[in-house]
Design an enzyme around this catalytic site. Structure first.
Site, short mmCIF file in Angstrom:
data_model
loop_
_atom_site.label_atom_id
_atom_site.label_comp_id
_atom_site.label_asym_id
_atom_site.label_seq_id
_atom_site.Cartn_x
_atom_site.Cartn_y
_atom_site.Cartn_z
N GLU A 111 0.81 -1.22 0.00
CA GLU A 111 0.00 0.00 0.00
C GLU A 111 0.84 1.28 0.00
O GLU A 111 0.37 2.34 0.42
CB GLU A 111 -0.95 -0.01 1.19
CG GLU A 111 -2.00 -1.11 1.10
CD GLU A 111 -3.08 -0.96 2.15
OE1 GLU A 111 -4.18 -0.53 1.80
OE2 GLU A 111 -2.79 -1.28 3.32
N HIS A 130 0.01 5.26 7.83
CA HIS A 130 -1.14 4.39 7.56
C HIS A 130 -1.17 3.34 8.66
O HIS A 130 -0.19 2.63 8.88
CB HIS A 130 -1.04 3.72 6.20
CG HIS A 130 -2.06 2.62 6.02
ND1 HIS A 130 -3.40 2.79 6.29
CD2 HIS A 130 -1.93 1.32 5.64
CE1 HIS A 130 -4.03 1.66 6.07
NE2 HIS A 130 -3.17 0.74 5.69
N HIS A 132 -3.83 0.56 11.31
CA HIS A 132 -5.06 -0.19 11.54
C HIS A 132 -5.47 0.01 13.00
O HIS A 132 -5.82 -0.94 13.69
CB HIS A 132 -4.85 -1.67 11.23
CG HIS A 132 -4.27 -1.94 9.89
ND1 HIS A 132 -3.46 -3.02 9.62
CD2 HIS A 132 -4.38 -1.26 8.71
CE1 HIS A 132 -3.09 -2.99 8.35
NE2 HIS A 132 -3.63 -1.93 7.79
N HIS A 201 -10.85 -1.07 7.34
CA HIS A 201 -9.41 -1.18 7.13
C HIS A 201 -8.60 -0.43 8.18
O HIS A 201 -7.82 -1.02 8.90
CB HIS A 201 -9.07 -0.67 5.73
CG HIS A 201 -7.67 -0.92 5.30
ND1 HIS A 201 -7.28 -1.00 3.99
CD2 HIS A 201 -6.53 -1.09 6.01
CE1 HIS A 201 -5.99 -1.22 3.90
NE2 HIS A 201 -5.50 -1.27 5.13
#
Length: 270
Positions: A111, A130, A132, A201
């Protein structure tokens, strides 16, 4: 030379020439480096990975990057590895198409396109996370919007958009932003905001520096946890209004180096 041997010789020569041409083409396509980077910035990038694990934002997954200080068309991020294990030797340079400058066989995050496409359209952004983050996930799949509950998360004022990859791609996916096109769609959803959620996500957090983006990632997780607790109590919840959020962000924003130094020492001392 016998005919068979001559044919073998010519075939080998052709294969060798072809291999050389392929290698030369690959070398020509590899992006050039934006130049050397101060080791202190690399150390801060390593520290950011460790801090975000220590603060419960990252685990075995997720990634953090920083824009190249000398070339805004390049960014730095680790090879594909668990964030807590990142060292300076793992840091790689990428162009904004998210091609590695010098891969040397190292695996890259699937990603990474999130980072490249955000940097492309947001010149104000110098660092991207990024994650989770567990407390944040419910706010990306429910009708409850993530809103600033207290002064430390005032940067959430103005709304937190939610990226739906199924809408962006027009079909079911594996939920990963694994193409530049999906990265561009995500960047459009993020817009000018500091945080965007990703349905089913996680989240992406951006900032003008590594200390700031780490601060925002930590307090996004913390705000989500507190907000869920407040909602569970029942009755109306009083959030920061827009003016309170603006004033609080301006006040707290100048102090982000305080927790950064604390978190950095704790994370690197483990």
């Amino acid at each position: 030379m016998p005919l068979a041997s001559r044919r073998q010789f010519l075939r080998a020569a052709a294969l060798g020439l072809g291999g050389a041409l392929v290698a030369r083409h690959a070398a020509a396509q590899a992006p050039t480096s934006g130049g050397p980077v101060d080791s202190a910035l690399i150390d801060d990038l390593v520290a950011a990975n460790r801090i975000l694990v220590d603060q419960g934002v990252l685990d075995g997954y997720g990634h953090v990057s920083v824009r190249h200080p000398a070339d805004p068309q390049r960014y730095l991020m680790s090879r594909s590895i668990a964030p807590e294990l990142v060292t300076a030797a793992d840091v790689m340079e990428y162009d904004l198409d998210s091609n590695p400058v010098d891969a040397r066989g190292r695996a890259t995050y699937l990603e990474r396109f999130i980072h490249g496409e955000v940097y492309r359209v947001r010149p104000d952004v110098r660092a991207v996370v990024h994650d989770h983050s567990p407390s944040v996930i419910p706010f990306g799949v429910s009708t409850a919007p993530l809103r600033p509950l207290y002064h430390m998360s005032a940067f959430l004022g103005g709304g937190v958009p939610v990226f739906d990859i199924k809408t962006a791609s027009g079909q079911s996916t594996d939920m990963l932003v694994r193409t530049a096109a999906l990265g561009r769609s995500f960047a459009q959803t993020l817009g000018t905001r500091p945080v965007a959620l990703m349905r089913g996500h996680g989240a992406v957090v951006v900032g003008a520096s590594l200390p700031l983006v780490v601060f925002r990632a930590v307090y996004t997780e913390m705000n989500a946890r507190l907000q869920a607790q407040a909602l569970a109590l029942g009755g109306p919840v009083t959030y920061l209004d827009d003016e309170e959020a603006r004033r609080a962000e301006a006040s707290v924003g100048g102090t982000v180096t305080r927790p950064w130094e604390l978190w950095r020492r704790k994370a690197l001392g483990r």
